[in-house]
Design an enzyme around this catalytic site. Structure first.
Site, PDB file in Angstrom:
ATOM      1  N   SER A 176       0.928  -0.931   0.346  1.00 28.69           N
ATOM      2  CA  SER A 176       0.365  -0.043   0.235  1.00 28.69           C
ATOM      3  C   SER A 176       0.955   1.389  -0.376  1.00 28.69           C
ATOM      4  CB  SER A 176      -0.859  -0.089   1.316  1.00 28.69           C
ATOM      5  OG  SER A 176      -0.403   0.294   2.496  1.00 28.69           O
ATOM      6  N   ASP A 177       0.273   2.715  -0.060  1.00 28.45           N
ATOM      7  CA  ASP A 177       1.155   3.714   0.052  1.00 28.45           C
ATOM      8  C   ASP A 177       0.565   3.922   1.791  1.00 28.45           C
ATOM      9  OD1 ASP A 177       2.377   5.411  -0.450  1.00 28.45           O
ATOM     10  OD2 ASP A 177       1.423   6.313  -2.294  1.00 28.45           O
ATOM     11  N   TRP A 178       1.360   4.973   1.634  1.00 28.18           N
ATOM     12  CA  TRP A 178       1.420   5.471   3.347  1.00 28.18           C
ATOM     13  C   TRP A 178       0.096   5.661   3.755  1.00 28.18           C
ATOM     14  CZ3 TRP A 178       6.006   5.945   6.959  1.00 28.18           C
ATOM     15  CH2 TRP A 178       5.666   6.529   8.385  1.00 28.18           C
TER      16      TRP A 178
END
Length: 741
Positions: free
Chosen positions: A277-279
């Site tokens: 995932s992104d942050w």
């Protein structure tokens, strides 16, 4: 994939086929054996990525208990090795950690921002820069970087355009593959190799209104023609990991998209790398309005095949419960963990988990030379009236402007604490080292947003004593990058006032614009005698600019993105559709007579105040010499389904400098069942042409190069008439035609 064949044609060499190709059976056996020994809690721990917190007791305990699979933002090699020791020697199964970092355009030795790297139109330079970054980052224990960002980016208001390779699908593909190869080499188990991450999957560069994290709505045919190809090429090149994008795409956030992550990435492209995932992008599906709460977000992300949760705590908080409830199958968890373990095996971490201690691994002379070459080739000459450049090396020169001596700003976005501003060489420092050049310095403004007039008066007084003026303007680093979007693309602060005051002195005026995006600088370009644009160029920006200004190097950069005349034109890009009424008889708003009849100024597709064309087109860039293009020659005027069309063109250097020119190949499908762009880049070649000599560039086209995604989502070329250009930019040149049957 035909696009990838063309990547090879521009000099990428062999694709990455080693450790990231189809895994060997022996590795899969090891993965299955290890997986069979893991508890559900340990599996979920592998899916958890935490941000570094030094050697805190909490971090050490989580590593010891098998509750974390990866740590990002830890770059102290002693801390890295101690946490790795705990993972390998004190956790139950001894599974190593993988340490990650956003190493976007350099670790210590900083290269130009990716948009600047794309301006080199030289994939070999881009690959070399990524190799330097990997060697330096791995010395700190970092074995995974969240780069390259291969979002096709067509809106200069978007802050993250700085992190992209620009607006074109083909150019982004070439540069993305070059970056992957530089990070990973052909052996991920090499201790200096760093796993690349293709991001953001997908469509993030089309964020509505150029605002970060925003929504996108992209028809699937456009996804497949414009936004997918760089990612598919990265997957085929062995890119070790992928990252979800923040945005929702057609109503579904990427972190919850089964279409993107399963149907396309896993099934169509047969990708077996890790998807992160992104942050906190999993938990952010809640404010998106796609998930009711964090548990719902964990449920949807896991079932959408997101393997690892970056700093979001969704999996550690809720995945065990979801498995026990039967809402997430443990087989889904197992597949995610397989992908994570596979990365760790490919990186050689089970056999060699520790970062070796090295003496002086940073700022090596060859690394600095790589950075200087990249900075030099990234600079784009936009104007050179009366051959104002290069400068006389014996003149008295006023150096002014807020970016003449601002080391942190010249390095650009995504430079963390590991990138040391004091090691950057500024233009002022470099020019002061030139023998025979007499340098005066008055900054005029303290920083790019400064509105004070006092410094401008001092700069003007100094200009009157100089033979020439070089004014360094643009954006501070903080004004571009993630979360740094701008609705106004003009020079901030009183920079335009400074330029106007300097121009009024009558002294030769050279502008050097240093920024993280295209800017609307039409007025400033008119005031200056010469304009050199350099996207934030990193550690060695100063020496590169000094050589360019004094003629020790010749500008060869080309724009990887269109420059608008006004921000209201955005998004603006060269590969647009023609429309039924392309711009003709353009009338400016100030030229319209009072009381003019409704249609007296025509009715076509343009702006009354900005016209129908950009300030500078994609692919544009001047040189200190001049080039003359011959008419493209085709090997045949009838391309068949199994055939190849060879396009050749002679280019003559008609000036007095040996110089590089980037010849660009464009095509247009004149009549199609879905309207096609007015031009599309199909290839390019950067070639050194000595003064007075001619070189021939050669390209090949096949039907795959002419294909597009149809309404039925099948991709193929349609028979008909096509135009082809070999030209110096996306608006110049005369086309020749051929038929495809």
């Amino acid at each position: 994939m035909k696009l990838l064949r063309n990547v090879l044609a521009v000099g990428m060499g062999a694709l990455l086929l080693g450790s990231c190709a189809k895994p060997k059976d022996a590795m899969e056996v090891k993965i299955d054996r290890l997986l069979s020994q893991m508890t559900l809690e340990e599996k979920i721990g592998q899916m958890n990525q935490l941000s570094g917190a030094g050697l805190s007791d909490d971090m050490k305990n989580q590593v010891r208990d098998g509750k974390v699979g990866s740590i990002l933002n830890e770059v102290d090699v002693d801390v890295v090795n101690e946490l790795q020791r705990i993972a390998v020697e004190e956790s139950r199964l001894g599974i190593p950690l993988v340490f990650a970092r956003d190493v976007i355009h350099g670790f210590k030795t900083v290269m130009p921002i990716p948009l600047g790297q794309a301006a080199t139109w030289n994939p070999a330079v881009v690959e070399a820069g990524a190799r330097v970054a990997a060697e330096e980052a791995s010395a700190a224990g970092v074995r995974w970087t969240f780069s390259p960002m291969i979002d096709v980016s067509r809106d200069p208001r978007w802050g993250r355009i700085a992190e992209s390779y620009g607006e074109d699908t083909y150019l982004s593909t070439v540069m993305g593959v070059a970056t992957v190869r530089g990070y990973q080499t052909d052996d991920l188990a090499d201790p200096t190799a760093v796993a690349a991450c293709a991001k953001h999957f997908c469509g993030y560069g089309a964020a509505e209104s150029g605002r970060d994290y925003n929504t996108t709505w992209i028809p699937e045919a456009q996804l497949r023609d414009v936004y997918f190809p760089p990612f598919q090429a990265a997957a085929e090149a062995g890119c070790a990991t992928f990252m979800c994008s923040f945005n929702d795409i057609n109503g579904v956030p990427s972190s919850g998209s089964k279409f993107l992550n399963i149907d396309v990435l896993r099934n169509e492209w047969d990708y077996d790398g890790l998807l992160v995932s992104d942050w906190a992008s999993i938990q952010q599906m809640v404010p998106h309005g796609f998930c009711a709460d964090l548990k719902d977000a964990a449920y949807k992300a896991a079932n959408a095949a997101v393997d690892m949760d970056m700093a979001g705590y969704a999996y550690t908080s809720h995945l065990k419960e979801l498995v026990e409830e039967g809402r997430v199958s443990e087989a889904v968890v197992d597949e995610a963990v397989r992908n994570i373990l596979r990365l760790k095996f490919r990186l050689g971490l089970f056999d060699n988990p520790y970062a070796p201690k090295q003496d002086h691994p940073y700022y090596k002379e060859e690394s600095l030379q790589t950075a200087k070459q990249a900075a030099e080739e990234s600079a784009v000459l936009l104007k050179n009236e009366g051959n104002a450049l290069p400068l006389d090396g014996g003149c008295t020169l006023l150096v002014t402007g807020p970016l003449a001596d601002s080391p942190r700003d010249q390095m650009g976005t995504w430079c963390f604490d590991n990138a040391e501003g004091e090691r950057a060489v500024t233009p002022l420092q470099a020019l002061r080292q030139v023998n025979g050049l007499r340098v005066m310095y008055e900054p005029g403004l303290a920083y790019s947003r400064d509105r004070s007039q006092a410094g401008i008066r001092r700069a003007v007084q100094a200009a009157r004593r100089a033979d020439a003026v070089v004014c360094f303007v643009g954006e501070e680093a903080i004004l571009s990058g993630e979360g740094k979007c701008r609705a106004d693309l003009s020079l901030p602060g009183a920079q335009t006032e400074l330029i106007c005051a300097l121009a009024a002195t009558g002294k030769p005026l050279v502008l050097v614009v240093m920024a993280g995006r295209p800017l609307t600088i039409g007025t400033e370009v008119q005031l200056a005698d010469a304009v050199l644009f350099q996207f934030h160029a990193g550690t060695m920006a100063g020496p590169a600019l000094a050589d360019l200004l004094l003629g020790k190097a010749v500008p060869s950069g080309k724009l990887p993105v269109t420059f608008p005349t006004m921000a209201g034109q955005a998004p603006v890009y060269y590969a647009h559709k023609n429309t039924g009424r392309p711009p003709v008889d353009v009338a400016h708003i100030d030229s319209i007579p009072v009381g003019a009849p409704q249609f007296s100024v025509g009715a076509s597709s343009y702006y009354l105040d900005a016209g129908g064309w950009p300030l500078f087109p994609f692919g544009y860039g001047l040189s200190y010499t001049t080039f003359e293009y011959g008419e493209p020659h085709l090997s045949t005027d009838l391309l068949t389904e199994s055939g190849t069309l060879t396009v050749t063109c002679d280019i003559t250097n008609t000036g007095i400098y040996d110089a590089y020119e980037t010849a660009q190949l464009y095509t247009r499908d004149l009549v199609a069942s879905l309207c096609q762009p007015v031009r599309q880049l199909r290839g390019f070649e950067k070639v050194l042409i000595p003064a007075g000599e001619t070189r021939t560039v050669t390209f090949e086209l096949t039907p795959d190069d002419l294909a597009f995604c149809h309404a039925d989502l099948r991709t193929y070329a349609e028979p008909g008439e096509f135009q082809v250009w070999v030209s110096t930019d996306s608006q110049s040149g005369k086309p020749v035609t051929f038929e495809y049957e």
